[in-house]
Design a protein around this motif. Structure first.
Motif, PDB file in Angstrom:
ATOM      1  N   ILE A  34     -10.733  18.636  37.754  1.00 51.45           N
ATOM      2  CA  ILE A  34     -10.499  18.139  36.404  1.00 51.45           C
ATOM      3  C   ILE A  34      -9.090  17.559  36.328  1.00 51.45           C
ATOM      4  CG2 ILE A  34     -10.441  18.726  33.959  1.00 51.45           C
ATOM      5  CD1 ILE A  34     -12.382  20.970  34.503  1.00 51.45           C
ATOM      6  N   ASP A  35      -9.020  16.302  35.909  1.00 55.86           N
ATOM      7  CA  ASP A  35      -7.762  15.551  35.933  1.00 55.86           C
ATOM      8  C   ASP A  35      -6.791  16.025  34.849  1.00 55.86           C
ATOM      9  OD1 ASP A  35      -6.135  13.212  36.752  1.00 55.86           O
ATOM     10  OD2 ASP A  35      -8.066  12.473  37.447  1.00 55.86           O
ATOM     11  N   ASP A  36      -5.551  16.307  35.253  1.00 57.67           N
ATOM     12  CA  ASP A  36      -4.457  16.604  34.316  1.00 57.67           C
ATOM     13  C   ASP A  36      -4.667  17.879  33.494  1.00 57.67           C
ATOM     14  OD1 ASP A  36      -3.602  14.154  35.249  1.00 57.67           O
ATOM     15  OD2 ASP A  36      -3.146  13.309  33.294  1.00 57.67           O
ATOM     16  N   LEU A  37      -5.417  18.835  34.027  1.00 56.24           N
ATOM     17  CA  LEU A  37      -5.708  20.053  33.262  1.00 56.24           C
ATOM     18  C   LEU A  37      -4.694  21.147  33.582  1.00 56.24           C
ATOM     19  CD1 LEU A  37      -7.491  21.551  31.267  1.00 56.24           C
ATOM     20  CD2 LEU A  37      -8.931  22.260  33.195  1.00 56.24           C
ATOM     21  N   ARG A  38      -3.738  21.305  32.692  1.00 50.41           N
ATOM     22  CA  ARG A  38      -2.783  22.392  32.811  1.00 50.41           C
ATOM     23  C   ARG A  38      -3.448  23.694  32.330  1.00 50.41           C
ATOM     24  NH1 ARG A  38       1.964  21.305  28.401  1.00 50.41           N
ATOM     25  NH2 ARG A  38       1.088  22.467  26.654  1.00 50.41           N
ATOM     26  N   ASN A  39      -2.689  24.770  32.167  1.00 48.38           N
ATOM     27  CA  ASN A  39      -3.274  26.044  31.721  1.00 48.38           C
ATOM     28  C   ASN A  39      -3.580  25.995  30.223  1.00 48.38           C
ATOM     29  OD1 ASN A  39      -1.480  28.443  33.847  1.00 48.38           O
ATOM     30  ND2 ASN A  39      -2.933  26.840  34.340  1.00 48.38           N
ATOM     31  N   GLU A  40      -4.425  25.055  29.850  1.00 52.32           N
ATOM     32  CA  GLU A  40      -4.713  24.815  28.431  1.00 52.32           C
ATOM     33  C   GLU A  40      -6.185  25.107  28.156  1.00 52.32           C
ATOM     34  OE1 GLU A  40      -2.850  24.288  24.944  1.00 52.32           O
ATOM     35  OE2 GLU A  40      -1.813  23.622  26.751  1.00 52.32           O
ATOM     36  N   LEU A  41      -6.575  26.365  28.364  1.00 56.40           N
ATOM     37  CA  LEU A  41      -7.912  26.842  28.042  1.00 56.40           C
ATOM     38  C   LEU A  41      -7.780  28.059  27.137  1.00 56.40           C
ATOM     39  CD1 LEU A  41      -9.526  26.759  31.615  1.00 56.40           C
ATOM     40  CD2 LEU A  41      -9.732  25.013  29.835  1.00 56.40           C
ATOM     41  N   GLY A  42      -8.828  28.345  26.396  1.00 56.60           N
ATOM     42  CA  GLY A  42      -8.790  29.508  25.540  1.00 56.60           C
ATOM     43  C   GLY A  42      -8.474  30.776  26.302  1.00 56.60           C
ATOM     44  N   LYS A 232     -11.358  13.447  32.137  1.00 58.46           N
ATOM     45  CA  LYS A 232     -10.548  13.975  31.047  1.00 58.46           C
ATOM     46  C   LYS A 232     -10.045  15.370  31.393  1.00 58.46           C
ATOM     47  CE  LYS A 232     -11.007  10.238  29.244  1.00 58.46           C
ATOM     48  NZ  LYS A 232      -9.850   9.338  29.406  1.00 58.46           N
ATOM     49  N   PRO A 233      -8.865  15.758  30.881  1.00 61.82           N
ATOM     50  CA  PRO A 233      -8.114  15.129  29.797  1.00 61.82           C
ATOM     51  C   PRO A 233      -7.047  14.123  30.225  1.00 61.82           C
ATOM     52  CG  PRO A 233      -7.204  17.288  30.253  1.00 61.82           C
ATOM     53  CD  PRO A 233      -8.374  17.116  31.174  1.00 61.82           C
ATOM     54  N   HIS A 234      -7.249  13.404  31.323  1.00 64.77           N
ATOM     55  CA  HIS A 234      -6.324  12.330  31.683  1.00 64.77           C
ATOM     56  C   HIS A 234      -6.268  11.302  30.554  1.00 64.77           C
ATOM     57  CE1 HIS A 234      -4.601   8.916  33.876  1.00 64.77           C
ATOM     58  NE2 HIS A 234      -4.305   9.727  34.871  1.00 64.77           N
ATOM     59  N   LEU A 235      -5.114  10.664  30.398  1.00 64.40           N
ATOM     60  CA  LEU A 235      -4.990   9.548  29.455  1.00 64.40           C
ATOM     61  C   LEU A 235      -6.009   8.459  29.760  1.00 64.40           C
ATOM     62  CD1 LEU A 235      -1.103   9.061  29.281  1.00 64.40           C
ATOM     63  CD2 LEU A 235      -2.578   9.622  27.341  1.00 64.40           C
ATOM     64  N   PRO A 236      -6.503   7.771  28.760  1.00 59.77           N
ATOM     65  CA  PRO A 236      -6.304   8.009  27.328  1.00 59.77           C
ATOM     66  C   PRO A 236      -7.100   9.221  26.854  1.00 59.77           C
ATOM     67  CG  PRO A 236      -7.884   6.236  27.659  1.00 59.77           C
ATOM     68  CD  PRO A 236      -7.366   6.582  29.024  1.00 59.77           C
ATOM     69  N   PHE A 237      -6.581   9.916  25.843  1.00 60.19           N
ATOM     70  CA  PHE A 237      -7.239  11.108  25.328  1.00 60.19           C
ATOM     71  C   PHE A 237      -8.438  10.685  24.475  1.00 60.19           C
ATOM     72  CE2 PHE A 237      -2.690  12.992  25.217  1.00 60.19           C
ATOM     73  CZ  PHE A 237      -2.728  13.226  26.582  1.00 60.19           C
ATOM     74  N   ASN A 238      -9.485  10.240  25.147  1.00 59.87           N
ATOM     75  CA  ASN A 238     -10.685   9.725  24.480  1.00 59.87           C
ATOM     76  C   ASN A 238     -11.821  10.722  24.621  1.00 59.87           C
ATOM     77  OD1 ASN A 238      -9.119   7.482  24.127  1.00 59.87           O
ATOM     78  ND2 ASN A 238     -10.306   6.138  25.473  1.00 59.87           N
ATOM     79  N   ALA A 239     -12.441  11.072  23.513  1.00 55.43           N
ATOM     80  CA  ALA A 239     -13.548  12.017  23.517  1.00 55.43           C
ATOM     81  C   ALA A 239     -14.419  11.757  22.297  1.00 55.43           C
ATOM     82  CB  ALA A 239     -13.019  13.457  23.484  1.00 55.43           C
ATOM     83  N   PRO A 240     -15.701  12.095  22.366  1.00 52.41           N
ATOM     84  CA  PRO A 240     -16.550  11.956  21.173  1.00 52.41           C
ATOM     85  C   PRO A 240     -15.947  12.670  19.970  1.00 52.41           C
ATOM     86  CG  PRO A 240     -17.903  12.406  23.103  1.00 52.41           C
ATOM     87  CD  PRO A 240     -16.471  12.569  23.534  1.00 52.41           C
ATOM     88  N   LYS A 241     -16.122  12.069  18.804  1.00 53.20           N
ATOM     89  CA  LYS A 241     -15.491  12.574  17.588  1.00 53.20           C
ATOM     90  C   LYS A 241     -15.862  14.030  17.299  1.00 53.20           C
ATOM     91  CE  LYS A 241     -14.806  11.463  12.682  1.00 53.20           C
ATOM     92  NZ  LYS A 241     -15.243  12.786  12.175  1.00 53.20           N
ATOM     93  N   HIS A 301      -3.874  16.918  19.661  1.00 53.89           N
ATOM     94  CA  HIS A 301      -5.247  16.978  19.176  1.00 53.89           C
ATOM     95  C   HIS A 301      -6.179  16.260  20.159  1.00 53.89           C
ATOM     96  CE1 HIS A 301      -7.991  16.467  15.346  1.00 53.89           C
ATOM     97  NE2 HIS A 301      -8.623  17.047  16.350  1.00 53.89           N
ATOM     98  N   GLY A 302      -5.760  15.081  20.598  1.00 54.89           N
ATOM     99  CA  GLY A 302      -6.562  14.329  21.555  1.00 54.89           C
ATOM    100  C   GLY A 302      -6.728  15.050  22.876  1.00 54.89           C
ATOM    101  N   TYR A 303      -5.662  15.674  23.341  1.00 64.27           N
ATOM    102  CA  TYR A 303      -5.730  16.432  24.603  1.00 64.27           C
ATOM    103  C   TYR A 303      -6.697  17.601  24.461  1.00 64.27           C
ATOM    104  CZ  TYR A 303      -3.928  18.691  28.876  1.00 64.27           C
ATOM    105  OH  TYR A 303      -3.795  19.268  30.121  1.00 64.27           O
ATOM    106  N   LEU A 304      -6.623  18.323  23.349  1.00 66.43           N
ATOM    107  CA  LEU A 304      -7.512  19.455  23.125  1.00 66.43           C
ATOM    108  C   LEU A 304      -8.964  19.011  22.966  1.00 66.43           C
ATOM    109  CD1 LEU A 304      -5.313  21.511  20.622  1.00 66.43           C
ATOM    110  CD2 LEU A 304      -5.789  22.082  23.014  1.00 66.43           C
ATOM    111  N   ALA A 305      -9.190  17.913  22.253  1.00 65.52           N
ATOM    112  CA  ALA A 305     -10.546  17.391  22.104  1.00 65.52           C
ATOM    113  C   ALA A 305     -11.127  17.001  23.453  1.00 65.52           C
ATOM    114  CB  ALA A 305     -10.539  16.193  21.158  1.00 65.52           C
TER     115      ALA A 305
END
Length: 489
Positions: A34-42, A232-241, A301-305
């Motif tokens: 997973i691209d650019d995934l730091r320790n950002e999980l629940g 994702k979550p590599h730039l651009p932070f694009n995800a379904p709404k 917000h985009g990174y989390l989405a």
């Protein structure tokens, strides 16, 4: 009766029929990059809504101190694939694999750990971005797809569905309308909440390919290695709404360390150039001035989405693995290729030797471990994954690599190497349980940075100058990590 007894005796003597252990079936490997995934999980304590990855981590092992060798995509993946630390300047570049591997004939030493699996009877399938290339083939961002593989000898199959974006690299920088960063000449925002379903972005298409391929592999009479690379979550932070809608923006936390650390030179950081390529962003990031809190929350917000979107894709694959009855003999690895600064130290991006860029997600679940540790605080490195997978798969290898297996750590409280080395920006950074020591080979002072993680986990104050004894004590250990990449003078 005597004849039957005699036959049984001969069987035991000649063939060892009695007490003969059933032949072990080699485990399958599902490797999710997973691209650019730091320790950002629940499960790491983040606000990210990542229920599927959280369950996987709770069923397997969550590594809280996993560090990459290089904080940029291609070079990090080169170290992962080879189990080798960088020893040439070229090993720090995104084209490290192309430089070192792509143009070589098959030799005695495998080109990657995937190649070694293939040589040992595994059927290998790659989907998406496993190495640096978005689809495993070598071509430029704005070029037509080539037939030249980045890893020429590792894969039985390379699969990718670019959908309406037509090429892998277009898909990597995709927007929901079928355009991409290249075609729009960078006149784009660094985020998008698309009014689309999961297949409206490329990672949904890659997930569908993985589901279909798992159904095929179920019926193959050989173990498999499947690599699934999600963008994702590599730039651009694009995800379904719908994934953006999971979060209330006002409640999204800002960085705990948004300031430039004290007692450093700005050369240790950067001006967020990758992020600023997205020309229609409302604000530019720089070291001279932070973005506003409102914009920082929008970006976070985009990174989390994006993470929640990816989490759903991983969940689909894990559910299919279970439905097919493959879960009981499949080792699952989830690996982030590096971390990312979300405004930390006033940086938006990777490409530094700070904790934010070097620490990334690592989850390992093996169905064959009876007492798998749930949370592993032992320091491990990306180069350690190669020998670990070989050990837990029962595959020997004789060639030298830099990584050390952490297979024992998965089952017991035994200590690992307890030091991690990373390389970038003319520097070497070393992480121990208590300290991060970084040495730069440059003219700008200071060239040494020391952070005490017991007192300053945000790396906000370089204390090297007033702790010369600690630096001297650690320096011999740091020098062990110098593979010849830099002069020690």
């Amino acid at each position: 009766m005597r004849q039957l007894t005699l036959l049984y005796f001969l069987c035991v003597v000649l063939f060892g029929c009695e007490n003969q252990e059933p032949k072990k079936i080699p485990p399958n490997i599902l490797f999710i990059a997973i691209d650019d995934l730091r320790n950002e999980l629940g499960v790491y304590g983040s606000q990210a809504k990542s229920p599927n990855l959280d369950v996987l981590a709770n069923d397997g092992s969550l590594f809280t101190n996993h560090y990459v060798q290089v904080p940029t995509c291609g070079a990090s993946r080169y170290a992962l694939m080879t189990g080798l630390r960088p020893s040439k300047p070229e090993h720090l570049r995104n084209d490290a694999i192309e430089f070192e591997i792509s143009n070589r004939k098959e030799g005695e030493i495998p080109e990657s750990f995937i190649h070694h699996f293939r040589r040992n009877g595994y059927y290998t399938v790659g989907i998406g971005k496993i190495t640096h290339s978005a689809d495993g083939f070598l071509y430029g961002y704005e070029e037509s797809v080539s037939e030249k593989r980045e890893l020429p000898h590792s894969w039985d199959e390379l699969l990718f569905n670019p959908g309406k974006w037509e090429t892998g690299w277009n898909a990597f920088f995709a927007y929901a309308n079928g355009k991409n960063r290249q075609s729009l000449k960078k006149q784009v925002k660094p985020y998008e909440a698309g009014e689309v379903d999961d297949e409206g972005y490329p990672d949904g298409l890659s997930t569908n390919l993985a589901l279909s391929k798992l159904r095929e592999l179920k019926n193959k009479k050989q173990p498999f290695f499947m690599g699934l690379g999600l963008f994702k979550p590599h730039l651009p932070f694009n995800a379904p709404k719908k994934y953006w809608d999971l979060y209330e923006r006002d409640s999204i936390a800002l960085s705990e360390n948004p300031r430039i650390p004290e007692n450093i030179d700005s050369k240790s950081l950067h001006e967020s150039g990758e992020f600023n390529q997205y020309a229609l962003g409302e604000e530019k990031a720089s070291l001279s001035e932070s973005v506003t809190d409102d914009y920082a929350r929008k970006l976070r917000h985009g990174y989390l989405a994006s993470i929640s979107y990816i989490d759903t894709q991983v969940g689909k694959v894990l559910e299919e693995l279970k439905r097919l009855g493959l879960e009981e003999n499949t080792i699952v690895v989830v690996w982030g290729d590096h971390g990312w600064h979300l405004g930390d130290q006033r940086v938006w991006g990777k490409h530094t030797l700070f904790e934010n860029a070097l620490k990334s997600t690592l989850i390992v679940k093996s169905p064959h471990l009876k007492n798998q540790n749930k949370e592993i605080q032992t320091i491990v490195e990306s180069v350690d994954i190669y020998p670990t997978l070989m050990e837990i798969s029962g595959i020997p290898f004789n060639h030298k690599i830099d990584g050390e297996s952490f297979a024992q750590v998965l089952e017991s409280a035994s200590e690992g190497n307890e030091v991690a080395y990373s390389y970038f920006k003319n520097g070497i950074s070393m992480r121990t349980e208590k300290y991060r020591l970084t040495k730069y080979f440059r003219d700008e002072e200071p060239v040494l940075e020391l952070y005490d993680h017991d007192l300053d986990s945000n790396e906000s104050n370089n204390i090297a100058a007033e702790n010369s004894e600690i630096v001297a004590d650690l320096m011999h250990l740091l020098e062990k990590g110098n593979t010849g990449l830099y002069s020690s003078n």
